[in-house]
Design a protein around this motif. Structure first.
Motif, PDB file in Angstrom:
ATOM      1  N   MET A   1     -52.131 -66.296  -3.431  1.00 21.48           N
ATOM      2  CA  MET A   1     -51.729 -67.161  -2.329  1.00 21.48           C
ATOM      3  C   MET A   1     -52.889 -68.048  -1.894  1.00 21.48           C
ATOM      4  O   MET A   1     -52.733 -69.258  -1.673  1.00 21.48           O
ATOM      5  CB  MET A   1     -51.255 -66.288  -1.155  1.00 21.48           C
ATOM      6  N   SER A   2     -54.086 -67.459  -1.810  1.00 19.76           N
ATOM      7  CA  SER A   2     -55.269 -68.232  -1.427  1.00 19.76           C
ATOM      8  C   SER A   2     -55.584 -69.307  -2.458  1.00 19.76           C
ATOM      9  O   SER A   2     -55.953 -70.432  -2.103  1.00 19.76           O
ATOM     10  CB  SER A   2     -56.477 -67.292  -1.282  1.00 19.76           C
ATOM     11  N   GLU A   3     -55.439 -68.950  -3.725  1.00 18.60           N
ATOM     12  CA  GLU A   3     -55.685 -69.913  -4.803  1.00 18.60           C
ATOM     13  C   GLU A   3     -54.746 -71.107  -4.690  1.00 18.60           C
ATOM     14  O   GLU A   3     -55.163 -72.269  -4.823  1.00 18.60           O
ATOM     15  CB  GLU A   3     -55.498 -69.214  -6.152  1.00 18.60           C
ATOM     16  N   MET A   4     -53.480 -70.846  -4.432  1.00 15.30           N
ATOM     17  CA  MET A   4     -52.510 -71.931  -4.270  1.00 15.30           C
ATOM     18  C   MET A   4     -52.809 -72.773  -3.038  1.00 15.30           C
ATOM     19  O   MET A   4     -52.735 -74.007  -3.066  1.00 15.30           O
ATOM     20  CB  MET A   4     -51.096 -71.367  -4.138  1.00 15.30           C
ATOM     21  N   THR A   5     -53.160 -72.105  -1.941  1.00 21.82           N
ATOM     22  CA  THR A   5     -53.378 -72.812  -0.681  1.00 21.82           C
ATOM     23  C   THR A   5     -54.583 -73.739  -0.748  1.00 21.82           C
ATOM     24  O   THR A   5     -54.517 -74.903  -0.325  1.00 21.82           O
ATOM     25  CB  THR A   5     -53.565 -71.800   0.466  1.00 21.82           C
ATOM     26  N   LEU A   6     -55.692 -73.252  -1.284  1.00 28.07           N
ATOM     27  CA  LEU A   6     -56.907 -74.068  -1.345  1.00 28.07           C
ATOM     28  C   LEU A   6     -56.822 -75.128  -2.433  1.00 28.07           C
ATOM     29  O   LEU A   6     -57.431 -76.190  -2.318  1.00 28.07           O
ATOM     30  CB  LEU A   6     -58.128 -73.166  -1.554  1.00 28.07           C
ATOM     31  N   GLY A   7     -56.057 -74.863  -3.478  1.00 31.36           N
ATOM     32  CA  GLY A   7     -55.816 -75.878  -4.508  1.00 31.36           C
ATOM     33  C   GLY A   7     -54.592 -76.700  -4.137  1.00 31.36           C
ATOM     34  O   GLY A   7     -53.627 -76.786  -4.914  1.00 31.36           O
ATOM     35  N   ALA A   8     -54.642 -77.323  -2.976  1.00 27.36           N
ATOM     36  CA  ALA A   8     -53.458 -77.959  -2.393  1.00 27.36           C
ATOM     37  C   ALA A   8     -52.919 -79.125  -3.211  1.00 27.36           C
ATOM     38  O   ALA A   8     -51.761 -79.512  -3.048  1.00 27.36           O
ATOM     39  CB  ALA A   8     -53.775 -78.432  -0.972  1.00 27.36           C
ATOM     40  N   HIS A   9     -53.757 -79.710  -4.078  1.00 31.17           N
ATOM     41  CA  HIS A   9     -53.300 -80.827  -4.907  1.00 31.17           C
ATOM     42  C   HIS A   9     -52.889 -80.378  -6.317  1.00 31.17           C
ATOM     43  O   HIS A   9     -52.522 -81.211  -7.142  1.00 31.17           O
ATOM     44  CB  HIS A   9     -54.405 -81.882  -5.017  1.00 31.17           C
ATOM     45  N   GLU A  10     -52.972 -79.093  -6.573  1.00 29.26           N
ATOM     46  CA  GLU A  10     -52.754 -78.599  -7.932  1.00 29.26           C
ATOM     47  C   GLU A  10     -51.380 -77.939  -8.093  1.00 29.26           C
ATOM     48  O   GLU A  10     -50.980 -77.111  -7.274  1.00 29.26           O
ATOM     49  CB  GLU A  10     -53.825 -77.552  -8.284  1.00 29.26           C
ATOM     50  N   TRP A  11     -50.692 -78.320  -9.154  1.00 24.55           N
ATOM     51  CA  TRP A  11     -49.463 -77.642  -9.520  1.00 24.55           C
ATOM     52  C   TRP A  11     -49.796 -76.376 -10.309  1.00 24.55           C
ATOM     53  O   TRP A  11     -50.644 -76.407 -11.194  1.00 24.55           O
ATOM     54  CB  TRP A  11     -48.580 -78.539 -10.381  1.00 24.55           C
ATOM     55  N   LYS A  12     -49.142 -75.289  -9.983  1.00 17.66           N
ATOM     56  CA  LYS A  12     -49.213 -74.071 -10.776  1.00 17.66           C
ATOM     57  C   LYS A  12     -47.962 -74.012 -11.644  1.00 17.66           C
ATOM     58  O   LYS A  12     -46.852 -74.256 -11.164  1.00 17.66           O
ATOM     59  CB  LYS A  12     -49.282 -72.827  -9.869  1.00 17.66           C
ATOM     60  N   THR A  13     -48.132 -73.702 -12.903  1.00 17.81           N
ATOM     61  CA  THR A  13     -47.006 -73.712 -13.832  1.00 17.81           C
ATOM     62  C   THR A  13     -46.029 -72.578 -13.551  1.00 17.81           C
ATOM     63  O   THR A  13     -46.376 -71.582 -12.894  1.00 17.81           O
ATOM     64  CB  THR A  13     -47.491 -73.594 -15.280  1.00 17.81           C
ATOM     65  N   ALA A  14     -44.835 -72.721 -14.101  1.00 15.87           N
ATOM     66  CA  ALA A  14     -43.848 -71.652 -13.985  1.00 15.87           C
ATOM     67  C   ALA A  14     -44.353 -70.375 -14.650  1.00 15.87           C
ATOM     68  O   ALA A  14     -44.075 -69.265 -14.190  1.00 15.87           O
ATOM     69  CB  ALA A  14     -42.528 -72.092 -14.604  1.00 15.87           C
ATOM     70  N   ALA A  15     -45.113 -70.544 -15.736  1.00 17.46           N
ATOM     71  CA  ALA A  15     -45.683 -69.377 -16.420  1.00 17.46           C
ATOM     72  C   ALA A  15     -46.652 -68.644 -15.501  1.00 17.46           C
ATOM     73  O   ALA A  15     -46.688 -67.407 -15.467  1.00 17.46           O
ATOM     74  CB  ALA A  15     -46.376 -69.812 -17.712  1.00 17.46           C
ATOM     75  N   TRP A  16     -47.462 -69.395 -14.761  1.00 23.81           N
ATOM     76  CA  TRP A  16     -48.394 -68.799 -13.790  1.00 23.81           C
ATOM     77  C   TRP A  16     -47.613 -68.051 -12.717  1.00 23.81           C
ATOM     78  O   TRP A  16     -47.944 -66.909 -12.363  1.00 23.81           O
ATOM     79  CB  TRP A  16     -49.256 -69.891 -13.157  1.00 23.81           C
ATOM     80  N   ALA A  17     -46.565 -68.698 -12.192  1.00 24.14           N
ATOM     81  CA  ALA A  17     -45.750 -68.070 -11.145  1.00 24.14           C
ATOM     82  C   ALA A  17     -45.060 -66.808 -11.659  1.00 24.14           C
ATOM     83  O   ALA A  17     -44.900 -65.828 -10.922  1.00 24.14           O
ATOM     84  CB  ALA A  17     -44.717 -69.069 -10.628  1.00 24.14           C
ATOM     85  N   HIS A  18     -44.665 -66.829 -12.914  1.00 26.71           N
ATOM     86  CA  HIS A  18     -44.055 -65.644 -13.537  1.00 26.71           C
ATOM     87  C   HIS A  18     -45.081 -64.525 -13.648  1.00 26.71           C
ATOM     88  O   HIS A  18     -44.809 -63.356 -13.310  1.00 26.71           O
ATOM     89  CB  HIS A  18     -43.516 -66.027 -14.916  1.00 26.71           C
ATOM     90  N   GLN A  19     -46.272 -64.878 -14.093  1.00 23.78           N
ATOM     91  CA  GLN A  19     -47.335 -63.879 -14.254  1.00 23.78           C
ATOM     92  C   GLN A  19     -47.693 -63.224 -12.918  1.00 23.78           C
ATOM     93  O   GLN A  19     -47.971 -62.021 -12.850  1.00 23.78           O
ATOM     94  CB  GLN A  19     -48.575 -64.540 -14.858  1.00 23.78           C
ATOM     95  N   LYS A  20     -47.666 -64.013 -11.847  1.00 22.20           N
ATOM     96  CA  LYS A  20     -48.035 -63.497 -10.527  1.00 22.20           C
ATOM     97  C   LYS A  20     -46.901 -62.747  -9.841  1.00 22.20           C
ATOM     98  O   LYS A  20     -47.118 -62.085  -8.824  1.00 22.20           O
ATOM     99  CB  LYS A  20     -48.506 -64.644  -9.635  1.00 22.20           C
ATOM    100  N   GLY A  21     -45.679 -62.851 -10.369  1.00 25.55           N
ATOM    101  CA  GLY A  21     -44.576 -62.085  -9.807  1.00 25.55           C
ATOM    102  C   GLY A  21     -43.591 -62.870  -8.966  1.00 25.55           C
ATOM    103  O   GLY A  21     -42.627 -62.299  -8.447  1.00 25.55           O
ATOM    104  N   LEU A  22     -43.810 -64.184  -8.826  1.00 21.76           N
ATOM    105  CA  LEU A  22     -42.863 -64.985  -8.055  1.00 21.76           C
ATOM    106  C   LEU A  22     -41.523 -65.085  -8.775  1.00 21.76           C
ATOM    107  O   LEU A  22     -40.462 -64.975  -8.169  1.00 21.76           O
ATOM    108  CB  LEU A  22     -43.435 -66.385  -7.809  1.00 21.76           C
TER     109      LEU A  22
END
Length: 252
Positions: free
Chosen positions: A161-182
């Protein structure tokens, strides 16, 4: 039910104990407050419907799943009370999803930003496609994902969550979201997505509804304080949205 187009659309269909709730808005399926309230009320209403066991939550079109809050309404906020009330919309929706007696399955067909990530996180189980990238862009406009943070952190962990919040201009891939459990599963196409969602919801609807309800309570253990917490977080966002930094960022 169907809402007027200017405030977005909301349509619910029920078939074989599965309620499919579809929301939409011309601005990338973003949420004006009216649509947030409609969806919240619909989730609450379906929670007590004995004729259904499962809710599938989806959005319209082939583009974004959800772009979060309505920028037009954010710009219109002029007082702390108005700001708190606006952000309470997402607080109310997440709490309605949390308190819902039915399992909520998310069909995340495209990109999710801000509040859209919060909605995906509040689903009990979510399917996505390879196009379903995620981003928390709130810091870039001078606020933060305060209201949705508990739901997102519960799903992917505080560090992600912190990584996503501070990287406010960065898209995280669906693969990343899958790996993290979203996301529980990521499919290549929307056709495959629909097949998986339909099959999964059908299987769930065949289970003992009382067992599903008791498991849902287990899934959300330790969140009873969210009624108060999310309102407090809404007040933080309501204050920050009045800042000159946010005003300037929203009109760029």
């Amino acid at each position: 039910m169907l809402t007027p187009d200017k405030n977005g659309t909301l349509l619910t269909t029920i078939d074989n104990k599965i309620a499919t709730v579809q929301f939409g808005h011309p601005a990338s399926n973003s949420f004006p407050r009216v649509l947030l309230d409609r969806l919240t009320n619909e989730i609450t209403f379906l929670s007590d419907n004995p004729e259904i066991s499962v809710i599938v939550l989806k959005s319209e079109g082939n583009g974004a799943f959800c772009a979060g809050a309505s920028f037009d309404e954010l710009l219109a906020v002029s007082t702390l009370e108005e700001g708190t009330r606006f952000f309470s919309g997402f607080a109310n929706l997440i709490n309605a999803m949390r308190n819902c007696k039915k399992i909520i399955v998310g069909r995340i067909h495209g990109k999710a930003v801000g509040g859209g990530v919060g909605i995906a996180s509040a689903c009990d189980y979510a399917f996505a496609t390879t196009e379903s990238a995620v981003k928390l862009s709130e810091l870039a406009i001078g606020i933060g994902p305060f209201v949705i943070e508990p739901a997102v952190s519960r799903k992917i962990g505080k560090m992600a969550m912190s990584e996503m919040t501070l990287g406010a201009h960065e898209w995280k891939t669906a693969a990343w979201a899958h790996q993290k459990g979203l996301y529980a599963k990521v499919l290549e196409t929307q056709e495959e997505l629909d097949l998986e969602v339909t099959a999964f919801a059908k299987k769930l609807s065949s289970y003992n509804p009382e067992a599903l309800f008791e498991m849902k309570k287990v899934f959300w253990e330790g969140t009873s304080h969210w009624d108060k917490l999310l309102k407090e977080r809404a007040a933080i966002s309501g204050k920050l949205v009045l800042s000159q930094f946010t005003r300037n960022a929203l009109i760029k």
